[in-house]
Design a protein around this motif. Structure first.
Motif, PDB file in Angstrom:
ATOM      1  N   ARG A 416      -3.372 -12.868 -11.886  1.00  0.00           N
ATOM      2  CA  ARG A 416      -4.238 -13.940 -11.379  1.00  0.00           C
ATOM      3  C   ARG A 416      -4.545 -13.787  -9.892  1.00  0.00           C
ATOM      4  NH1 ARG A 416      -1.632 -19.388 -14.149  1.00  0.00           N
ATOM      5  NH2 ARG A 416      -2.033 -18.808 -16.314  1.00  0.00           N
ATOM      6  N   ARG A 417      -3.983 -12.787  -9.248  1.00  0.00           N
ATOM      7  CA  ARG A 417      -4.199 -12.625  -7.801  1.00  0.00           C
ATOM      8  C   ARG A 417      -5.599 -12.069  -7.563  1.00  0.00           C
ATOM      9  NH1 ARG A 417       0.435  -9.642  -6.098  1.00  0.00           N
ATOM     10  NH2 ARG A 417       1.492 -11.654  -6.069  1.00  0.00           N
ATOM     11  N   ASN A 418      -6.476 -12.873  -6.989  1.00  0.00           N
ATOM     12  CA  ASN A 418      -7.875 -12.490  -6.764  1.00  0.00           C
ATOM     13  C   ASN A 418      -8.154 -12.229  -5.285  1.00  0.00           C
ATOM     14  OD1 ASN A 418      -7.535 -15.097  -5.993  1.00  0.00           O
ATOM     15  ND2 ASN A 418      -9.441 -15.863  -6.862  1.00  0.00           N
ATOM     16  N   TRP A 419      -7.167 -11.691  -4.581  1.00  0.00           N
ATOM     17  CA  TRP A 419      -7.341 -11.354  -3.170  1.00  0.00           C
ATOM     18  C   TRP A 419      -6.600 -10.056  -2.890  1.00  0.00           C
ATOM     19  CZ3 TRP A 419      -2.684 -11.212  -0.542  1.00  0.00           C
ATOM     20  CH2 TRP A 419      -1.615 -11.891  -1.144  1.00  0.00           C
ATOM     21  N   LYS A 420      -6.881  -9.502  -1.730  1.00  0.00           N
ATOM     22  CA  LYS A 420      -6.291  -8.217  -1.351  1.00  0.00           C
ATOM     23  C   LYS A 420      -6.143  -8.153   0.163  1.00  0.00           C
ATOM     24  CE  LYS A 420     -10.827  -5.980  -1.311  1.00  0.00           C
ATOM     25  NZ  LYS A 420     -11.661  -4.884  -1.845  1.00  0.00           N
ATOM     26  N   LEU A 421      -5.418  -7.133   0.609  1.00  0.00           N
ATOM     27  CA  LEU A 421      -5.205  -6.891   2.033  1.00  0.00           C
ATOM     28  C   LEU A 421      -5.663  -5.482   2.382  1.00  0.00           C
ATOM     29  CD1 LEU A 421      -1.584  -8.343   2.447  1.00  0.00           C
ATOM     30  CD2 LEU A 421      -3.731  -9.501   2.929  1.00  0.00           C
ATOM     31  N   LYS A 422      -5.979  -5.274   3.639  1.00  0.00           N
ATOM     32  CA  LYS A 422      -6.315  -3.939   4.123  1.00  0.00           C
ATOM     33  C   LYS A 422      -5.050  -3.233   4.608  1.00  0.00           C
ATOM     34  CE  LYS A 422     -11.137  -4.742   5.379  1.00  0.00           C
ATOM     35  NZ  LYS A 422     -12.150  -4.645   6.461  1.00  0.00           N
ATOM     36  N   GLU A 423      -5.098  -1.918   4.650  1.00  0.00           N
ATOM     37  CA  GLU A 423      -3.941  -1.136   5.063  1.00  0.00           C
ATOM     38  C   GLU A 423      -4.339  -0.167   6.163  1.00  0.00           C
ATOM     39  OE1 GLU A 423      -2.085   0.843   1.843  1.00  0.00           O
ATOM     40  OE2 GLU A 423      -1.772  -0.964   0.637  1.00  0.00           O
ATOM     41  N   LEU A 424      -3.352   0.201   6.980  1.00  0.00           N
ATOM     42  CA  LEU A 424      -3.565   1.206   8.020  1.00  0.00           C
ATOM     43  C   LEU A 424      -3.671   2.587   7.397  1.00  0.00           C
ATOM     44  CD1 LEU A 424      -1.088   0.156  10.867  1.00  0.00           C
ATOM     45  CD2 LEU A 424      -3.564   0.192  11.003  1.00  0.00           C
ATOM     46  N   ASP A 425      -4.550   3.396   7.953  1.00  0.00           N
ATOM     47  CA  ASP A 425      -4.660   4.792   7.534  1.00  0.00           C
ATOM     48  C   ASP A 425      -3.563   5.578   8.234  1.00  0.00           C
ATOM     49  OD1 ASP A 425      -5.440   7.194   6.533  1.00  0.00           O
ATOM     50  OD2 ASP A 425      -7.233   7.403   7.786  1.00  0.00           O
ATOM     51  N   ARG A 426      -2.518   5.940   7.501  1.00  0.00           N
ATOM     52  CA  ARG A 426      -1.346   6.559   8.106  1.00  0.00           C
ATOM     53  C   ARG A 426      -0.830   7.694   7.237  1.00  0.00           C
ATOM     54  NH1 ARG A 426      -0.046   1.497   6.128  1.00  0.00           N
ATOM     55  NH2 ARG A 426       1.605   1.383   4.549  1.00  0.00           N
ATOM     56  N   ASP A 427      -0.054   8.550   7.881  1.00  0.00           N
ATOM     57  CA  ASP A 427       0.612   9.650   7.182  1.00  0.00           C
ATOM     58  C   ASP A 427       1.935   9.137   6.629  1.00  0.00           C
ATOM     59  OD1 ASP A 427      -1.472  11.173   8.072  1.00  0.00           O
ATOM     60  OD2 ASP A 427      -0.395  11.940   9.819  1.00  0.00           O
ATOM     61  N   ARG A 428       2.123   9.304   5.338  1.00  0.00           N
ATOM     62  CA  ARG A 428       3.326   8.804   4.682  1.00  0.00           C
ATOM     63  C   ARG A 428       4.297   9.949   4.464  1.00  0.00           C
ATOM     64  NH1 ARG A 428       2.267   3.729   2.164  1.00  0.00           N
ATOM     65  NH2 ARG A 428       0.063   3.148   2.258  1.00  0.00           N
ATOM     66  N   GLN A 429       5.544   9.722   4.845  1.00  0.00           N
ATOM     67  CA  GLN A 429       6.602  10.701   4.653  1.00  0.00           C
ATOM     68  C   GLN A 429       7.880   9.984   4.259  1.00  0.00           C
ATOM     69  OE1 GLN A 429       7.115  13.145   8.096  1.00  0.00           O
ATOM     70  NE2 GLN A 429       5.045  13.980   8.050  1.00  0.00           N
ATOM     71  N   ASP A 430       8.686  10.653   3.430  1.00  0.00           N
ATOM     72  CA  ASP A 430       9.991  10.134   3.008  1.00  0.00           C
ATOM     73  C   ASP A 430       9.857   8.727   2.431  1.00  0.00           C
ATOM     74  OD1 ASP A 430      11.006  12.472   4.041  1.00  0.00           O
ATOM     75  OD2 ASP A 430      11.464  11.576   5.989  1.00  0.00           O
ATOM     76  N   MET A 431       8.942   8.573   1.478  1.00  0.00           N
ATOM     77  CA  MET A 431       8.703   7.264   0.895  1.00  0.00           C
ATOM     78  C   MET A 431       9.729   6.967  -0.190  1.00  0.00           C
ATOM     79  SD  MET A 431       6.170   6.158   2.587  1.00  0.00           S
ATOM     80  CE  MET A 431       5.669   4.763   1.612  1.00  0.00           C
ATOM     81  N   ASP A 432      10.153   5.703  -0.274  1.00  0.00           N
ATOM     82  CA  ASP A 432      11.078   5.282  -1.311  1.00  0.00           C
ATOM     83  C   ASP A 432      10.317   4.956  -2.586  1.00  0.00           C
ATOM     84  OD1 ASP A 432      13.110   5.552   0.479  1.00  0.00           O
ATOM     85  OD2 ASP A 432      13.092   3.450   1.105  1.00  0.00           O
ATOM     86  N   THR A 433      11.052   4.961  -3.670  1.00  0.00           N
ATOM     87  CA  THR A 433      10.420   4.686  -4.966  1.00  0.00           C
ATOM     88  C   THR A 433      10.123   3.204  -5.159  1.00  0.00           C
ATOM     89  OG1 THR A 433      12.622   4.559  -5.955  1.00  0.00           O
ATOM     90  CG2 THR A 433      11.482   6.696  -6.032  1.00  0.00           C
ATOM     91  N   ASP A 434      10.798   2.332  -4.422  1.00  0.00           N
ATOM     92  CA  ASP A 434      10.600   0.887  -4.616  1.00  0.00           C
ATOM     93  C   ASP A 434       9.649   0.290  -3.585  1.00  0.00           C
ATOM     94  OD1 ASP A 434      13.553  -0.437  -2.935  1.00  0.00           O
ATOM     95  OD2 ASP A 434      12.263   1.276  -2.469  1.00  0.00           O
ATOM     96  N   ASP A 435       8.791   1.118  -2.961  1.00  0.00           N
ATOM     97  CA  ASP A 435       7.842   0.590  -1.974  1.00  0.00           C
ATOM     98  C   ASP A 435       6.840  -0.365  -2.616  1.00  0.00           C
ATOM     99  OD1 ASP A 435       8.959   1.807   0.161  1.00  0.00           O
ATOM    100  OD2 ASP A 435       7.603   3.513   0.213  1.00  0.00           O
ATOM    101  N   GLU A 436       6.416  -0.068  -3.831  1.00  0.00           N
ATOM    102  CA  GLU A 436       5.463  -0.946  -4.508  1.00  0.00           C
ATOM    103  C   GLU A 436       6.095  -2.304  -4.788  1.00  0.00           C
ATOM    104  OE1 GLU A 436       2.072  -2.409  -6.055  1.00  0.00           O
ATOM    105  OE2 GLU A 436       2.345  -0.512  -4.973  1.00  0.00           O
ATOM    106  N   ARG A 437       7.357  -2.319  -5.174  1.00  0.00           N
ATOM    107  CA  ARG A 437       8.037  -3.600  -5.419  1.00  0.00           C
ATOM    108  C   ARG A 437       8.186  -4.381  -4.122  1.00  0.00           C
ATOM    109  NH1 ARG A 437      12.862  -5.396  -4.705  1.00  0.00           N
ATOM    110  NH2 ARG A 437      13.599  -3.358  -4.015  1.00  0.00           N
ATOM    111  N   GLN A 438       8.498  -3.700  -3.033  1.00  0.00           N
ATOM    112  CA  GLN A 438       8.619  -4.380  -1.747  1.00  0.00           C
ATOM    113  C   GLN A 438       7.272  -4.943  -1.295  1.00  0.00           C
ATOM    114  OE1 GLN A 438      10.504  -1.928   1.203  1.00  0.00           O
ATOM    115  NE2 GLN A 438      12.150  -1.291  -0.153  1.00  0.00           N
ATOM    116  N   TYR A 439       6.194  -4.212  -1.571  1.00  0.00           N
ATOM    117  CA  TYR A 439       4.870  -4.706  -1.197  1.00  0.00           C
ATOM    118  C   TYR A 439       4.501  -5.933  -2.024  1.00  0.00           C
ATOM    119  CZ  TYR A 439      -0.086  -4.585   0.050  1.00  0.00           C
ATOM    120  OH  TYR A 439      -1.337  -4.910   0.507  1.00  0.00           O
TER     121      TYR A 439
END
Length: 504
Positions: A416-439
């Motif tokens: 039901r979430r009908n909104w979104k946020l913008k993100e910074l254009d950045r280089d990602r390194q050493d990402m965790d697997t639970d980043d999506e859950r944290q977001y």
């Protein structure tokens, strides 16, 4: 003899042109204008075709010898820049007028019509109109060269927070986007416990550090390394590093304050819950609803740490809930929260439903809880805490359970979430697997806390259907009045004939 009463009117006679013989008024050259132009060209020595350089990346023009200026098409600034390229040639004539002649924006041509005057042949003044053609040539400026190289930087801001999740960084990212402080960065690099912002000048890095000090509770250190030194001009080339450390406290953390700090905040309990982190740390006492704010300077003088991390949250079910009303405050107590309701609840772990073990506690979530609801909390009765302040507390002052937040159906909320946020254009390194859950946790925090939403730009997602602000299960929602329309400006600002300029 008769005299004329009116004065005699004198009339000037004509002479013949020495070249073509037509009658003309007398002039110092004794020639008509047509013959004079065939004999003398006052625009001689003024170049009719000139080259100017334009940087496609930053859309600036080169002003010799090394300056780059921002100019719009057919603007006064661009006209001045073009006239300076032929300034030496115009010193022998008098410039009367100058103006642009329209050309196609993609033609890489600029045309300027000049009107000049010059004294020729025995003091005769001749005026002439001609066109100077400017050819726009592409050349990358030094600043864009450094951006494309991605390895050239003069200053770096290293933001660190030693916690296991990134809620504060997600909030900080939205604040930076809202105030457009990322525009001067050469590169943004994301690492495990923070972000690195690279800049081409030290002043831009200092501006970012000052912004961070006003946005989140933090402290900073500065260091610099000598790269080169010119002994003749006594000039030094340094690379500066700004280290910014954010307090290791995030939203929904349970903390234990020192007795001295708890007393200075209005004799509140040492066990508190962090409900928000903005420019200060917002704490609430779950037993009395007393609230307090701790700024960065106070935190570093009286540091405290989180007793648990988010992976230690346990699920409880509410068995009974009684709201406490008209509770008297103790002497010297601070402010109380008006957005929360104090209640006494009996809860049971969902993992211990086959037992009779229940826990009694006070909570600040009385306005949300009903019997049968699921909540997340920390179990203090069955855990081993290694904290110097907790170990010195008397056991009867420690609650058995501290409730943090009510559980809603995450799948339904995402749908039901009908909104979104913008993100910074950045280089990602050493990402965790639970980043999506944290977001997703951060997005839920935005829906639940209106005070944080005021500092964030929320955009309407047109791909999702628009629904009413009310929800069947009572889950908090972001209203349409708080959303912005997301406008995208096309890369081709002029576009073709009939092309769209803005797309929503």
């Amino acid at each position: 003899m008769e005299y004329m009463k009116e004065p005699a009117i004198s009339s000037q006679g004509n002479i013949l042109c020495c070249q073509c013989g037509i009658p003309i008024p007398p002039n110092p050259a004794n020639m008509c204008v047509a013959c004079l132009r065939t004999q003398v060209d006052i625009s001689e020595g003024i170049p009719k075709q000139v080259s100017i350089h334009f940087c496609k990346q930053c859309e600036r023009y080169l002003q010799p010898p090394g300056a780059w200026v921002q100019c719009a098409l057919e603007s006064r600034e661009l006209l001045t820049l073009c006239l300076k390229r032929i300034k030496a040639s115009l010193s022998k004539v008098r410039l009367i007028d100058a103006g642009f002649i329209w050309t196609e924006p993609h033609s890489k041509r600029l045309k300027i019509k000049l009107t000049i005057q010059k004294e020729v042949m025995n003091g005769a003044i001749l005026q002439q109109v001609f066109v100077v053609d400017y050819v726009v040539q592409s050349q990358m400026c030094d600043d864009c060269h450094r951006v494309e190289a991605k390895d050239f930087w003069k200053a770096v801001v290293q933001i660190r927070q030693r916690v296991l999740h990134k809620k504060t960084f997600y909030y900080l990212e939205q604040i930076i986007l809202k105030h457009r402080l990322h525009q001067n960065t050469l590169r943004v690099k994301e690492i495990h416990d923070g972000l690195d912002f690279y800049y081409a000048s030290k002043q831009h890095a200092q501006k970012m550090v000052e912004f961070l000090q006003c946005t989140v509770p933090c402290r900073s250190k500065t260091s610099q390394r000598l790269i080169s030194h010119d002994i003749h001009s006594n000039s030094y080339n340094y690379k500066s590093t700004f280290s910014v450390e954010i307090v290791p406290i995030c939203k929904d953390n349970v903390v234990c304050l020192s007795p001295k700090l708890a007393q200075s905040l209005g004799n509140m309990s040492q066990i508190c819950v962090c409900i928000r982190v903005t420019s200060t740390i917002h704490l609430i006492d779950p037993c009395t609803l007393q609230i307090a704010e701790v700024d960065g300077n106070t935190f570093w003088r009286h540091p405290f740490s989180s007793l648990f991390h988010h992976k230690q949250l346990e699920e409880f079910i509410v068995m009974d809930c009684d709201v406490i009303r008209d509770r008297k405050q103790s002497a010297g107590a601070g402010m109380k929260s008006n957005k929360h309701t104090l209640a006494e609840v009996w809860v049971q772990k969902t993992s211990e439903m086959n037992t009779d073990q229940q826990y009694h506690c006070r909570t600040h979530l009385g306005h949300l809880l009903n019997p049968g609801d699921l909540v997340l909390g920390f179990d203090l009765a069955n855990c081993n805490l290694n904290d110097e302040f907790v170990n010195k507390m008397k056991p009867h002052f420690l609650p058995d359970v501290v409730l943090i937040k009510k559980i809603f159906d995450r799948t339904k909320r995402q749908r039901r979430r009908n909104w979104k946020l913008k993100e910074l254009d950045r280089d990602r390194q050493d990402m965790d697997t639970d980043d999506e859950r944290q977001y997703q946790d951060f997005l839920e925090d935005l829906e639940e806390d209106e005070a944080i939403r005021k500092n964030v730009n929320i955009y309407r997602d047109t791909s999702c259907p628009v629904e009413s602000d009310t929800d069947d299960d009572g889950a908090p929602r972001v209203s349409l009045a708080e959303m912005l329309e997301d406008l995208h400006i096309s890369h081709d600002a002029t576009g073709g004939e009939g092309a769209e300029m803005l797309t929503a």
